[in-house]
Design an enzyme around this catalytic site. Structure first.
Site, PDB file in Angstrom:
ATOM      1  N   SER A 151       0.867  -1.181   0.000  1.00 45.87           N
ATOM      2  CA  SER A 151       0.000   0.000   0.000  1.00 45.87           C
ATOM      3  C   SER A 151       0.895   1.218   0.000  1.00 45.87           C
ATOM      4  O   SER A 151       2.081   1.140   0.325  1.00 45.87           O
ATOM      5  CB  SER A 151      -0.899  -0.003   1.244  1.00 45.87           C
ATOM      6  OG  SER A 151      -1.505   1.258   1.454  1.00 45.87           O
ATOM      7  N   TYR A 186      -1.659  -1.018  10.535  1.00 50.71           N
ATOM      8  CA  TYR A 186      -1.800  -1.271   9.096  1.00 50.71           C
ATOM      9  C   TYR A 186      -0.515  -0.882   8.354  1.00 50.71           C
ATOM     10  O   TYR A 186      -0.013  -1.649   7.522  1.00 50.71           O
ATOM     11  CB  TYR A 186      -2.990  -0.483   8.547  1.00 50.71           C
ATOM     12  CG  TYR A 186      -3.235  -0.688   7.073  1.00 50.71           C
ATOM     13  CD1 TYR A 186      -3.875  -1.834   6.610  1.00 50.71           C
ATOM     14  CD2 TYR A 186      -2.836   0.268   6.135  1.00 50.71           C
ATOM     15  CE1 TYR A 186      -4.106  -2.027   5.250  1.00 50.71           C
ATOM     16  CE2 TYR A 186      -3.064   0.094   4.786  1.00 50.71           C
ATOM     17  CZ  TYR A 186      -3.705  -1.059   4.341  1.00 50.71           C
ATOM     18  OH  TYR A 186      -3.925  -1.243   2.993  1.00 50.71           O
TER      19      TYR A 186
END
Length: 318
Positions: free
Chosen positions: A192, A205
């Protein structure tokens, strides 16, 4: 006395030879780097050469919705045999039905919690028996709790690592033997943009996505140095925020420039990176270059740029 002088002369000569040898090797390295940069520049100008993947068996995790579903549809449209894997049987079957309507590549559905190593090992055996050995693995599955670190429970932190990181270890270990059997393969991992830049409300995350980047960089090196050099390739993808429902409260200052991405567009870019054997790619592509150049500046310069862009996610507990 004479013997000492001979030994001293021999040692000095060896040192000079070693220094000259190191210098020549450095010049050759510099020349090779220059040539590689020249080739890359030419490739940027010329149209990309995309390899045919119609004969590949592609296993994708997290195909029940979002990017995973769009990846399954895109690979099927190119004639690949697609193995759809998700924990949600209903959503996964919907993806398979949509892909089968294309009447191109074969599509299969398997239900598995990829965060559990035993289930992944059993999945690998079932896929090999029912479909055959896979040649492409796409580790797409991921979850994203979005609130401050002190409000993240131990169970949430453990779960996000189980799904986002450990599942990729389990699938790589389980399916690498499939690729070794075929003497070819490609492993694609979705990190990401949060695996490139740290963001508020995403501490666990971000940690998982940075871990995926490290995992793939080390895996690429191990494959490059091992017996399957140039046979098994890797690609790591760093997408910006995508409109899949994962970002519950996105914060975007410039929606016309850095708005939420369309999952179809992201899937298309991922497959393009696969077909062009790209090692790392951000979506949009400019973000990786911006990050690399920003890291060369003093820390406060990078923080000022981040504050100016002012994109991220708000807490989902508000």
């Amino acid at each position: 006395m004479i013997e000492r002088e001979i030994i001293h002369t021999t040692t000095a000569s060896k040192r000079i030879f070693d220094v000259l040898q190191d210098f020549v090797q450095f010049l050759l390295l510099f020349l090779r780097i220059f040539l590689e940069m020249f080739v890359m520049l030419i490739q940027k100008v010329l149209p990309k050469s995309l390899k045919d993947i119609s004969g590949e068996v592609v296993l994708i995790t997290g195909t029940g919705h979002g990017i995973g579903r769009e990846l399954a549809l895109h690979y099927a449209s190119l004639g690949s045999t697609v193995v759809c894997v998700d924990i949600n049987e209903k959503n996964n079957l919907q993806t398979v039905q949509k892909a089968k309507r294309l009447n191109l590549g074969d599509v299969h559905s398997f239900i598995c919690d990829v965060s559990k190593r035993e289930e992944v090992q059993a999945l690998a055996d079932r896929v090999k028996t029912e479909v055959g050995p896979i040649s492409v693995l796409v580790n797409n599955v991921g979850i994203m709790p979005t609130h401050p670190i002190l409000q993240q429970s131990a169970e949430e932190i453990q779960r996000v690592f189980d799904v986002n990181v450990f599942s990729q270890f389990w699938t790589i270990q389980a399916f690498l033997s499939h690729m070794e059997e075929k003497n070819r393969g490609h492993i694609i991992a979705l990190s990401s943009i949060a695996g490139v830049v740290g963001l508020s409300n995403l501490v666990p995350y971000c940690a998982t996505k940075f871990a995926v980047r490290g995992l793939m960089e080390a895996l690429h090196e191990e494959l490059r140095e091992g017996p399957y050099k140039n046979m098994i390739k890797t690609t790591t993808i760093f997408p910006y925020m995508t409109n899949t429902g994962l970002c519950k409260h996105p914060k975007v200052k410039f929606p016309s420039i850095l708005g939420l991405l369309d999952p179809k567009e992201v899937a298309m870019r991922i497959v393009e990176a696969h077909r062009s054997d790209t090692l790392e790619a951000t979506i949009p592509s400019c973000l990786l270059h911006i990050n690399n150049w920003t890291r060369l500046l003093p820390d406060h310069c990078g923080l000022m740029l981040k504050d100016y862009i002012d994109s991220g996610v708000e807490s989902d507990l508000i």
